[in-house]
Each structure stands twice: as structure tokens, then as C-alpha cells.
Scaffold this motif. Structure first.
Motif, PDB file in Angstrom:
ATOM      1  N   UNK A  51       0.829  -1.204   0.000  1.00 22.80           N
ATOM      2  CA  UNK A  51       0.000   0.000   0.000  1.00 22.80           C
ATOM      3  C   UNK A  51       0.867   1.259   0.000  1.00 22.80           C
ATOM      4  N   UNK A  52       1.970   1.227   0.754  1.00 18.44           N
ATOM      5  CA  UNK A  52       2.856   2.392   0.797  1.00 18.44           C
ATOM      6  C   UNK A  52       3.470   2.655  -0.574  1.00 18.44           C
ATOM      7  N   UNK A  53       3.826   1.587  -1.283  1.00 14.94           N
ATOM      8  CA  UNK A  53       4.376   1.763  -2.632  1.00 14.94           C
ATOM      9  C   UNK A  53       3.367   2.435  -3.548  1.00 14.94           C
ATOM     10  N   UNK A  54       2.132   1.965  -3.518  1.00 19.71           N
ATOM     11  CA  UNK A  54       1.106   2.537  -4.376  1.00 19.71           C
ATOM     12  C   UNK A  54       0.808   3.983  -3.998  1.00 19.71           C
ATOM     13  N   UNK A  55       0.819   4.270  -2.697  1.00 18.03           N
ATOM     14  CA  UNK A  55       0.536   5.632  -2.246  1.00 18.03           C
ATOM     15  C   UNK A  55       1.587   6.605  -2.773  1.00 18.03           C
ATOM     16  N   UNK A  56       2.838   6.156  -2.829  1.00 21.26           N
ATOM     17  CA  UNK A  56       3.899   7.038  -3.338  1.00 21.26           C
ATOM     18  C   UNK A  56       3.719   7.332  -4.822  1.00 21.26           C
ATOM     19  N   UNK A  57       2.958   6.484  -5.487  1.00 21.10           N
ATOM     20  CA  UNK A  57       2.708   6.675  -6.923  1.00 21.10           C
ATOM     21  C   UNK A  57       1.295   7.200  -7.170  1.00 21.10           C
ATOM     22  N   UNK A  58       0.680   7.720  -6.102  1.00 17.54           N
ATOM     23  CA  UNK A  58      -0.679   8.260  -6.185  1.00 17.54           C
ATOM     24  C   UNK A  58      -1.673   7.241  -6.714  1.00 17.54           C
ATOM     25  N   UNK A  59      -1.492   5.997  -6.281  1.00 16.13           N
ATOM     26  CA  UNK A  59      -2.407   4.920  -6.690  1.00 16.13           C
ATOM     27  C   UNK A  59      -2.905   4.183  -5.451  1.00 16.13           C
ATOM     28  N   UNK A  60      -3.229   4.914  -4.409  1.00 14.40           N
ATOM     29  CA  UNK A  60      -3.621   4.312  -3.145  1.00 14.40           C
ATOM     30  C   UNK A  60      -4.874   3.457  -3.290  1.00 14.40           C
ATOM     31  N   UNK A  61      -4.879   2.320  -2.577  1.00 11.97           N
ATOM     32  CA  UNK A  61      -6.035   1.423  -2.540  1.00 11.97           C
ATOM     33  C   UNK A  61      -6.809   1.717  -1.258  1.00 11.97           C
ATOM     34  N   UNK A  62      -8.131   1.879  -1.332  1.00 17.85           N
ATOM     35  CA  UNK A  62      -8.914   2.156  -0.117  1.00 17.85           C
ATOM     36  C   UNK A  62      -8.692   1.086   0.947  1.00 17.85           C
ATOM     37  N   UNK A  63      -8.612   1.510   2.205  1.00 17.05           N
ATOM     38  CA  UNK A  63      -8.431   0.575   3.307  1.00 17.05           C
ATOM     39  C   UNK A  63      -9.590  -0.408   3.316  1.00 17.05           C
ATOM     40  N   UNK A  64      -9.278  -1.679   3.509  1.00 16.13           N
ATOM     41  CA  UNK A  64     -10.305  -2.720   3.501  1.00 16.13           C
ATOM     42  C   UNK A  64     -10.405  -3.456   2.189  1.00 16.13           C
ATOM     43  N   UNK A  65      -9.927  -2.837   1.107  1.00 17.12           N
ATOM     44  CA  UNK A  65      -9.900  -3.513  -0.190  1.00 17.12           C
ATOM     45  C   UNK A  65      -8.585  -4.255  -0.371  1.00 17.12           C
ATOM     46  N   UNK A  66      -8.629  -5.352  -1.116  1.00 18.66           N
ATOM     47  CA  UNK A  66      -7.425  -6.169  -1.317  1.00 18.66           C
ATOM     48  C   UNK A  66      -6.421  -5.447  -2.191  1.00 18.66           C
TER      49      UNK A  66
END
Length: 405
Positions: A121-136
């Protein structure tokens, strides 16, 4: 050349017992009862996500000690290694065997999966591709490899523990899947919840249930009378861990031995050994290991380069490097600490202090509780490891595939 062999000892190794089953089936109770046996010595209880340790201390005769840990991976592994040292001392003194209870290995693996999930999740967040909490979130293979290596380190400690280890885990019926990972309608299969190799690593596997008698699913034992792959699991109405360990497995503390774990290692050339030796992150202890490897491969007198235009026998190079680094190996310098700080930021996956300490310990080969404990050669190893991580282990977007298991 004649093969190098030895006769098998026939000695029974210390048992690594998996006790699994559904909820409220008596797994923790069985472990607490074992601590009351006069045949065992001190019992240490590592509670991971179960919370039964304090209450079960009221079971008549129970006499275990609860391990105090802060929940972080370095502290958990460090406490297990401390108990292992106590067990070795007790065994060497001829006293009753130490027992280590881990309750449970399901929580252990769930915790490591959470680490992989958080980093993905941290990797995706750094690329502005965050996954909502609770989703796989899809987890890349390098993260699975990282948490798998942590689990393997713990299991190696447990498999070579000089005493008795009892691991609990949850088990339940789940939907059967086809080769493509799709559920098969109307079909169920039983699954032990934990790392996929957990039951394989155990030397004895027991299943408890609220509805039926305990079942000894499998044993690695000559004395049990159960032939692997031939005989069916055996019901044990009068089951206890004391009975399993001492009556069925025939564990005799005065003769028991730790498992001799050996893994295949590729043979290296003198040039390859020298190439590792001259790396700045190769410490004194590793140089001694390289010297033993060179002698074993009959390469000690082979001429190699020291990387600076000088040539000489490999064993002279290794000895000189060891002496130099031992003399110079003081505390890590401020410059090294600044360099590591920059690399931690570049790596990106280690914003949590516990993650940084865990990875640092893996790079230097011992538990680290603060970066102030690092020597100069330790720091060189961390710097080199972080450089490799930045260059190789941060996958591009198209490689971030793989699902949680």
C-alpha cells in the motif's frame, strides 16, 4: 576419493509439534497441561494474538512463564533466540527439557502478511495509486520473498531448538479450489491456517476438535508404529502432549538431539570467494567463514587479486582483510549514519522504525534494537544492502502483481 559418510545415530530428535484445530478445541489447554508434567523443565509461553496465556495459568499444575514482548518482529525473534539459549544451557546441564509454546503460528503468519500488505500500500501511495483501506491490494513477489524469509528464519530456530517446541494453529474447512484458483462448487477441504509449509516442518502433527477425539495426523517417527503414506491418522482418546512426546515418540532427554539441517550450496571458485571478501560490507566473521570455505574447497593457495592490483594466495588475502577490519571496526561514523538515512528514504518501504531495525538485523546477522549498536563494518553491510534494494527490489509498475495467500 572415497565418499565422506557416517552411520545414522538412530537418536530421536527434539520434537517440533503442531497442535491445530477449530476454535475452542483445547489447543492452548493441551500446551498448558504439558507444563505441569514432571518430565519437563521450564516452559516459556509466547502469546501471539490468542490472549490465553494468563488465564490458562490457573490450570492445576501449570507452571509456565509468559514471554514479555512488544509485538514487533525483531523482539519476537529475539525473545525466541533467548529462550533457545536457555534451553541449550539446561540440556547441557542434563536437566529436564525446556518447552517453548508459540500460541499461535496462525497469528505469526497473519502478522507477516500484514507487513507485506502495508508495504504494498505504501508503494502505491507514493505513486498516487492508493487502494482504499479494507480492499485487497496486489502484493509483488519481492515482498512475499521478504516476509517468507522472516518466517523461515524463525522456523529454522524452532526446528533446531534444543528442547520441546509446541506450535498451535487454527484449522478449518474451506472451499476447495481448482488449478485456476476458482472455488469448486459443493467441495470442501481442510486447511491449517498459517504458512503453507508449517505442517511439513513439524515433526508431529495433531488435530483437536470439539466434536471428536484428538487425531494424530502424522508423525516423523520410527517408534510410533504409524507408517507415513500407508497408515491412516490415528484417533487418540486419551491424548496428552506428555503421552505423545515421551510414550509415542520415545523422546529421551538424555539422548535427544537437535535436527541436523543441511541445505545444498553451490561450489564457488577462488575468484568468487575473493570478490566477496574484498567487498566493504564483508565483516570479520564472514571472512573467517570464507577462509573455511576456501580450505574445504582446496582453494586456499590459489593466486587471486585484492582488487588493487596486488596478487597473492587466497588465504593470505582473507587473513589480511580480517586483521585490518578487526582493528578498524569501531562504531559507525556520522557519515555512515547520514548515508544510511538517505538510502532508507530512497528505498521507501521502511518508513516504520521496526521495519528498518528488522531489515538491518537481517543484513548484519543479529538482532538490532537501535542503529547506535552498528559498527563501521555493520554500517557498510547495511549501506550495500540498501543500495541493492533500491536498485533491484523496488519493482516497476508492471511487475506489481501477485495476490495475498
Amino acid at each position: 576419493m572415497a565418499p565422506r559418510t557416517r552411520k545414522p545415530t538412530g537418536r530421536v530428535p527434539w520434537p517440533l509439534i503442531l497442535v491445530e484445530g477449530g476454535e475452542k478445541a483445547g489447543k492452548s489447554w493441551a500446551a498448558a497441561e504439558l507444563s505441569a508434567s514432571p518430565k519437563v523443565g521450564p516452559t516459556f509461553w509466547l502469546d501471539l494474538g490468542e490472549g490465553a496465556a494468563d488465564e490458562y495459568g490457573a490450570i492445576p499444575g501449570a507452571r509456565y512463564q509468559v514471554i514479555d514482548h512488544d509485538g514487533s518482529w525483531p523482539d519476537i525473534v529475539g525473545q525466541v533466540e533467548e529462550v533457545r539459549a536457555v534451553a541449550a544451557e539446561e540440556a547441557a546441564a542434563g536437566r529436564p527439557p525446556v518447552v517453548l509454546v508459540i500460541d499461535s503460528m496462525t497469528a505469526e503468519w497473519d502478522g507477516l502478511k500484514d507487513v507485506a500488505d502495508r508495504k504494498a500500500r505504501a508503494r502505491l501511495a507514493r505513486k498516487n495509486r492508493a487502494v482504499p483501506e479494507g480492499e485487497e491490494v496486489r502484493i509483488s513477489m519481492d515482498l512475499w520473498n521478504e516476509v517468507g524469509a522472516r518466517h523461515r528464519r524463525l522456523m529454522t530456530t524452532l526446528m533446531t531448538f534444543p528442547g520441546i517446541v509446541v506450535m498451535t494453529a487454527r484449522g478449518r474447512d474451506v472451499a476447495a479450489l481448482d488449478d485456476a484458483g476458482r472455488p469448486i462448487e459443493g467441495r470442501k477441504e481442510y486447511k491449517v491456517e498459517g504458512h503453507k509449509s508449517l505442517a511439513f516442518d513439524a515433526s508431529a502433527w495433531v488435530r483437536l476438535s470439539r466434536e471428536s477425539a484428538p487425531v494424530v495426523v502424522g508423525l516423523r517417527s520410527v517408534h510410533s508404529g504409524v507408517r507415513p503414506g500407508v497408515d491412516q491418522p490415528v484417533k487418540a482418546p486419551s491424548f496428552s502432549l506428555e503421552w505423545l512426546i515421551f510414550d509415542v515418540l520415545k523422546c529421551e532427554p538424555s539422548e535427544a538431539t537437535t535436527r541436523d539441517l543441511r541445505t545444498a550450496a553451490p561450489e564457488r571458485t577462488a575468484a568468487e570467494i575473493a570478490a566477496e571478501a574484498i567487498l566493504p560490507e564483508t565483516g570479520v566473521d564472514r571472512l573467517r567463514e570464507l577462509h573455511r570455505e576456501a580450505v574445504a574447497l582446496d582453494l586456499a593457495d590459489v593466486t587471486v587479486s585484492d582488487g588493487q592490483g596486488n596478487e597473492g594466495a587466497l588465504h593470505y588475502l582473507l587473513r589480511a582483510l580480517a586483521e585490518t577490519r578487526a582493528a578498524q571496526d569501531g562504531p559507525a561514523t556520522d557519515a555512515q549514519h547520514r548515508h544510511m538515512h538517505v538510502l532508507w528514504k530512497q528505498a521507501g518501504d521502511f518508513e516504520d522504525r521496526v521495519d528498518r531495525l528488522t531489515y538491518t538485523g537481517e543484513l548484519v546477522g543479529r538482532q538490532i534494537t537501535t542503529s547506535k549498536e552498528l559498527t563501521g563494518s555493520d554500517a557498510d553491510r547495511v549501506i550495500a544492502g540498501l543500495r541493492r534494494y533500491v536498485e533491484q527490489n523496488t519493482p516497476p509498475d508492471e511487475n506489481e502483481e501477485g495476490t495475498a495467500a
